[in-house]
Design an enzyme around this catalytic site. Structure first.
Site, PDB file in Angstrom:
ATOM      1  N   HIS A  39      -1.127   5.664   6.753  1.00  0.00           N
ATOM      2  CA  HIS A  39      -0.509   5.709   5.435  1.00  0.00           C
ATOM      3  C   HIS A  39      -0.092   7.143   5.093  1.00  0.00           C
ATOM      4  O   HIS A  39      -0.667   8.096   5.633  1.00  0.00           O
ATOM      5  CB  HIS A  39      -1.469   5.193   4.361  1.00  0.00           C
ATOM      6  N   SER A  61       0.802  -1.220   0.000  1.00  0.00           N
ATOM      7  CA  SER A  61       0.000   0.000   0.000  1.00  0.00           C
ATOM      8  C   SER A  61       0.834   1.268   0.000  1.00  0.00           C
ATOM      9  O   SER A  61       0.386   2.306  -0.502  1.00  0.00           O
ATOM     10  CB  SER A  61      -0.924   0.002   1.223  1.00  0.00           C
TER      11      SER A  61
END
Length: 269
Positions: free
Chosen positions: A251, A44
Protein backbone atom coordinates in the site's frame (compact mmCIF):
# COMPACT_ATOMS: atom_id res chain seq x y z
CA UNK A 1 -5.80 -3.71 -2.60
CA UNK A 2 -4.33 -4.86 0.32
CA UNK A 3 4.28 -0.85 1.01
CA UNK A 4 10.77 3.88 2.05
CA UNK A 5 12.04 8.55 1.95
CA UNK A 6 12.17 12.09 0.98
CA UNK A 7 15.58 13.61 0.34
CA UNK A 8 15.10 17.11 -0.96
CA UNK A 9 14.05 20.01 1.21
CA UNK A 10 10.99 20.65 -0.94
CA UNK A 11 9.80 17.06 -0.57
CA UNK A 12 10.34 17.17 3.18
CA UNK A 13 8.23 20.29 3.44
CA UNK A 14 5.48 18.65 1.40
CA UNK A 15 5.49 15.56 3.58
CA UNK A 16 5.39 17.61 6.75
CA UNK A 17 2.45 19.52 5.37
CA UNK A 18 0.69 16.27 4.50
CA UNK A 19 1.09 14.88 7.98
CA UNK A 20 -0.56 17.96 9.43
CA UNK A 21 -3.39 17.78 6.89
CA UNK A 22 -2.34 20.93 5.14
CA UNK A 23 -1.52 19.14 1.90
CA UNK A 24 1.23 19.97 -0.60
CA UNK A 25 1.34 23.19 -2.59
CA UNK A 26 -0.11 21.49 -5.66
CA UNK A 27 -3.40 21.07 -3.83
CA UNK A 28 -4.03 24.75 -3.07
CA UNK A 29 -7.61 25.65 -3.93
CA UNK A 30 -8.24 28.14 -6.67
CA UNK A 31 -9.19 31.55 -5.33
CA UNK A 32 -12.86 32.25 -5.64
CA UNK A 33 -13.66 28.61 -6.43
CA UNK A 34 -17.11 27.70 -5.12
CA UNK A 35 -17.28 25.24 -2.24
CA UNK A 36 -18.61 21.83 -3.20
CA UNK A 37 -19.59 18.61 -1.51
CA UNK A 38 -16.90 15.94 -1.84
CA UNK A 39 -17.40 12.21 -1.35
CA UNK A 40 -14.45 9.78 -1.29
CA UNK A 41 -15.36 6.18 -2.08
CA UNK A 42 -13.44 3.00 -2.62
CA UNK A 43 -10.98 0.50 -1.24
CA UNK A 44 -7.83 0.59 0.88
CA UNK A 45 -5.92 2.82 -1.55
CA UNK A 46 -8.51 5.57 -1.01
CA UNK A 47 -8.91 4.82 2.70
CA UNK A 48 -5.17 5.36 3.15
CA UNK A 49 -4.12 1.95 4.43
CA UNK A 50 -0.35 1.95 4.90
CA UNK A 51 -0.10 5.69 5.54
CA UNK A 52 -0.76 5.60 9.30
CA UNK A 53 -2.66 8.28 11.18
CA UNK A 54 -5.84 6.21 11.24
CA UNK A 55 -9.07 7.87 12.32
CA UNK A 56 -11.06 6.59 15.28
CA UNK A 57 -14.37 6.75 13.41
CA UNK A 58 -14.96 3.53 11.49
CA UNK A 59 -11.70 2.10 12.81
CA UNK A 60 -12.09 -1.21 11.00
CA UNK A 61 -11.93 0.59 7.64
CA UNK A 62 -8.47 2.01 8.43
CA UNK A 63 -9.28 5.46 7.06
CA UNK A 64 -6.24 7.69 7.37
CA UNK A 65 -5.85 11.40 8.01
CA UNK A 66 -2.91 11.13 5.59
CA UNK A 67 -4.96 9.69 2.73
CA UNK A 68 -5.35 11.71 -0.44
CA UNK A 69 -9.09 12.33 0.19
CA UNK A 70 -8.44 13.72 3.68
CA UNK A 71 -5.56 15.86 2.42
CA UNK A 72 -7.64 17.23 -0.47
CA UNK A 73 -10.54 18.04 1.85
CA UNK A 74 -8.24 19.78 4.33
CA UNK A 75 -6.70 21.92 1.59
CA UNK A 76 -9.95 22.83 -0.19
CA UNK A 77 -12.52 23.02 2.63
CA UNK A 78 -15.47 21.55 0.69
CA UNK A 79 -18.94 22.36 2.00
CA UNK A 80 -19.31 18.68 2.87
CA UNK A 81 -16.91 15.73 3.04
CA UNK A 82 -18.17 12.17 3.03
CA UNK A 83 -15.26 9.77 3.58
CA UNK A 84 -16.61 6.24 3.27
CA UNK A 85 -13.71 4.42 1.56
CA UNK A 86 -12.86 1.22 3.44
CA UNK A 87 -10.09 -1.33 3.58
CA UNK A 88 -10.83 -4.39 1.46
CA UNK A 89 -13.93 -2.94 -0.19
CA UNK A 90 -15.04 -4.56 -3.41
CA UNK A 91 -17.33 -2.89 -5.92
CA UNK A 92 -20.32 -4.61 -4.32
CA UNK A 93 -19.24 -3.33 -0.87
CA UNK A 94 -19.01 0.22 -2.20
CA UNK A 95 -22.53 -0.07 -3.59
CA UNK A 96 -23.92 -1.63 -0.43
CA UNK A 97 -22.39 0.60 2.25
CA UNK A 98 -20.57 3.64 0.87
CA UNK A 99 -22.98 5.59 -1.35
CA UNK A 100 -25.04 7.15 1.45
CA UNK A 101 -23.37 10.60 1.35
CA UNK A 102 -24.01 10.98 -2.41
CA UNK A 103 -26.76 13.38 -3.44
CA UNK A 104 -27.70 15.80 -6.23
CA UNK A 105 -25.61 18.38 -4.34
CA UNK A 106 -22.42 16.32 -4.54
CA UNK A 107 -19.90 18.16 -6.70
CA UNK A 108 -16.92 15.80 -6.59
CA UNK A 109 -16.52 12.06 -6.18
CA UNK A 110 -13.21 10.21 -6.09
CA UNK A 111 -12.84 6.44 -6.07
CA UNK A 112 -10.41 3.55 -6.36
CA UNK A 113 -12.13 0.20 -6.87
CA UNK A 114 -11.41 -3.06 -8.63
CA UNK A 115 -8.24 -4.29 -6.98
CA UNK A 116 -10.05 -6.03 -4.14
CA UNK A 117 -12.50 -7.62 -6.58
CA UNK A 118 -9.59 -9.10 -8.50
CA UNK A 119 -8.16 -10.52 -5.28
CA UNK A 120 -4.82 -8.75 -5.49
CA UNK A 121 -4.19 -9.12 -1.76
CA UNK A 122 -4.43 -12.90 -2.12
CA UNK A 123 -2.28 -12.79 -5.22
CA UNK A 124 0.45 -10.90 -3.36
CA UNK A 125 0.18 -13.29 -0.41
CA UNK A 126 0.70 -16.20 -2.81
CA UNK A 127 3.60 -14.55 -4.59
CA UNK A 128 5.64 -13.74 -1.48
CA UNK A 129 5.85 -17.49 -0.74
CA UNK A 130 8.43 -19.58 -2.58
CA UNK A 131 7.15 -20.98 -5.83
CA UNK A 132 7.04 -19.18 -9.19
CA UNK A 133 4.37 -21.45 -10.68
CA UNK A 134 1.84 -20.69 -7.93
CA UNK A 135 2.51 -16.95 -8.20
CA UNK A 136 2.12 -16.80 -11.96
CA UNK A 137 -1.01 -18.96 -11.78
CA UNK A 138 -2.56 -16.58 -9.23
CA UNK A 139 -1.70 -13.60 -11.42
CA UNK A 140 -3.28 -15.28 -14.45
CA UNK A 141 -6.47 -16.00 -12.50
CA UNK A 142 -6.69 -12.36 -11.41
CA UNK A 143 -6.22 -11.17 -14.98
CA UNK A 144 -8.96 -13.54 -16.14
CA UNK A 145 -11.33 -12.03 -13.58
CA UNK A 146 -10.35 -8.49 -14.60
CA UNK A 147 -11.09 -9.24 -18.25
CA UNK A 148 -14.24 -11.31 -17.78
CA UNK A 149 -16.14 -10.20 -14.69
CA UNK A 150 -14.82 -6.85 -13.48
CA UNK A 151 -16.16 -4.71 -16.38
CA UNK A 152 -19.75 -5.56 -15.46
CA UNK A 153 -19.10 -4.98 -11.77
CA UNK A 154 -17.64 -1.56 -12.52
CA UNK A 155 -20.54 -0.67 -14.81
CA UNK A 156 -23.05 -1.40 -12.06
CA UNK A 157 -21.07 0.65 -9.53
CA UNK A 158 -20.51 3.60 -11.86
CA UNK A 159 -24.20 3.65 -12.83
CA UNK A 160 -25.19 3.72 -9.16
CA UNK A 161 -22.82 6.60 -8.48
CA UNK A 162 -24.17 8.63 -11.39
CA UNK A 163 -27.76 7.93 -10.38
CA UNK A 164 -27.19 9.23 -6.84
CA UNK A 165 -24.88 12.13 -7.80
CA UNK A 166 -26.05 13.29 -11.23
CA UNK A 167 -24.13 16.58 -11.18
CA UNK A 168 -20.84 15.36 -9.71
CA UNK A 169 -17.47 15.28 -11.38
CA UNK A 170 -16.34 11.70 -10.81
CA UNK A 171 -12.60 11.01 -10.76
CA UNK A 172 -11.67 7.33 -10.93
CA UNK A 173 -8.07 6.86 -9.82
CA UNK A 174 -6.00 3.87 -10.86
CA UNK A 175 -3.28 1.88 -9.16
CA UNK A 176 0.52 2.20 -9.31
CA UNK A 177 2.80 -0.57 -10.52
CA UNK A 178 4.24 -2.44 -7.56
CA UNK A 179 7.85 -2.95 -8.64
CA UNK A 180 10.79 -1.24 -10.25
CA UNK A 181 12.42 -3.91 -12.38
CA UNK A 182 16.18 -4.39 -12.14
CA UNK A 183 15.92 -2.40 -8.93
CA UNK A 184 17.64 -2.46 -5.57
CA UNK A 185 15.85 -5.45 -4.00
CA UNK A 186 18.34 -8.20 -3.16
CA UNK A 187 15.84 -10.92 -2.28
CA UNK A 188 12.23 -11.93 -2.49
CA UNK A 189 10.50 -12.17 -5.84
CA UNK A 190 12.44 -12.36 -9.06
CA UNK A 191 11.83 -9.96 -11.93
CA UNK A 192 9.78 -12.57 -13.80
CA UNK A 193 7.16 -12.47 -11.07
CA UNK A 194 7.52 -8.73 -10.56
CA UNK A 195 6.99 -8.10 -14.27
CA UNK A 196 3.88 -10.30 -14.30
CA UNK A 197 2.42 -8.41 -11.33
CA UNK A 198 3.13 -5.06 -12.97
CA UNK A 199 1.48 -6.24 -16.19
CA UNK A 200 -1.58 -7.33 -14.23
CA UNK A 201 -1.83 -3.86 -12.67
CA UNK A 202 -1.54 -2.33 -16.13
CA UNK A 203 -4.40 -4.50 -17.37
CA UNK A 204 -6.51 -3.60 -14.34
CA UNK A 205 -5.95 0.10 -15.04
CA UNK A 206 -6.87 -0.34 -18.70
CA UNK A 207 -10.18 -1.99 -17.83
CA UNK A 208 -10.97 0.64 -15.19
CA UNK A 209 -10.11 3.49 -17.56
CA UNK A 210 -12.28 2.06 -20.33
CA UNK A 211 -15.32 1.59 -18.13
CA UNK A 212 -14.85 5.01 -16.50
CA UNK A 213 -14.78 6.67 -19.91
CA UNK A 214 -17.92 4.78 -20.87
CA UNK A 215 -19.76 6.53 -18.04
CA UNK A 216 -18.30 9.96 -18.71
CA UNK A 217 -16.00 9.79 -15.69
CA UNK A 218 -12.40 11.02 -15.56
CA UNK A 219 -9.72 8.36 -15.19
CA UNK A 220 -6.66 9.60 -13.28
CA UNK A 221 -3.58 7.45 -13.92
CA UNK A 222 -1.14 7.41 -11.00
CA UNK A 223 1.53 5.23 -12.61
CA UNK A 224 3.50 8.21 -13.87
CA UNK A 225 3.44 9.86 -10.44
CA UNK A 226 4.85 6.70 -8.84
CA UNK A 227 7.50 6.18 -11.53
CA UNK A 228 10.83 5.84 -9.72
CA UNK A 229 9.02 5.29 -6.41
CA UNK A 230 7.96 1.66 -6.77
CA UNK A 231 9.16 -1.12 -4.48
CA UNK A 232 12.83 -1.84 -5.23
CA UNK A 233 13.48 1.81 -6.15
CA UNK A 234 15.78 4.05 -4.12
CA UNK A 235 12.84 6.09 -2.78
CA UNK A 236 9.75 3.84 -2.65
CA UNK A 237 6.30 5.24 -1.93
CA UNK A 238 4.83 1.75 -1.60
CA UNK A 239 5.32 -0.64 1.28
CA UNK A 240 6.81 -4.03 0.59
CA UNK A 241 5.59 -7.07 2.52
CA UNK A 242 5.25 -6.17 6.20
CA UNK A 243 5.24 -9.27 8.40
CA UNK A 244 4.44 -7.26 11.56
CA UNK A 245 1.53 -5.35 10.00
CA UNK A 246 0.46 -7.47 7.01
CA UNK A 247 -2.48 -5.21 6.14
CA UNK A 248 -0.03 -2.40 5.30
CA UNK A 249 1.77 -4.53 2.72
CA UNK A 250 1.74 -3.26 -0.87
CA UNK A 251 0.00 0.00 0.00
CA UNK A 252 1.12 3.61 -0.47
CA UNK A 253 3.03 5.25 2.36
CA UNK A 254 2.19 8.77 3.56
CA UNK A 255 4.44 10.23 0.81
CA UNK A 256 2.70 7.98 -1.70
CA UNK A 257 -0.64 9.50 -0.73
CA UNK A 258 0.59 13.10 -0.48
CA UNK A 259 3.05 13.20 -3.39
CA UNK A 260 1.62 10.45 -5.58
CA UNK A 261 -2.16 10.29 -5.37
CA UNK A 262 -3.01 13.81 -4.21
CA UNK A 263 -1.39 15.75 -7.10
CA UNK A 264 -2.99 13.35 -9.60
CA UNK A 265 -6.44 14.03 -8.13
CA UNK A 266 -5.75 17.76 -8.16
CA UNK A 267 -4.62 17.57 -11.78
CA UNK A 268 -7.80 15.81 -12.80
CA UNK A 269 -9.99 18.68 -11.58
Amino acid sequence: MNHHRMASGASSLLLAAACTLAGPATAEPARGAPALEYVALGDSYSAGVGAGGYLSAGASCLRSSRSYPALWAAAHAPSGFGFTACNGARTSDVMASQLGPLSPLTGLVSITAGGSDAGFSKVMATCVLPGRTACLSAVAAARSFVDGTLPGDLDRLYSAIRSKAPAARVVVLGYPRFYRLNGSCSGGLQDVERSALNAAVDRLNTVIATRAAGHGFTFADVRGAFLGHEICSSSPWLRSVDWLNPVDSYHPTAPGQALGYLPVLAGAM
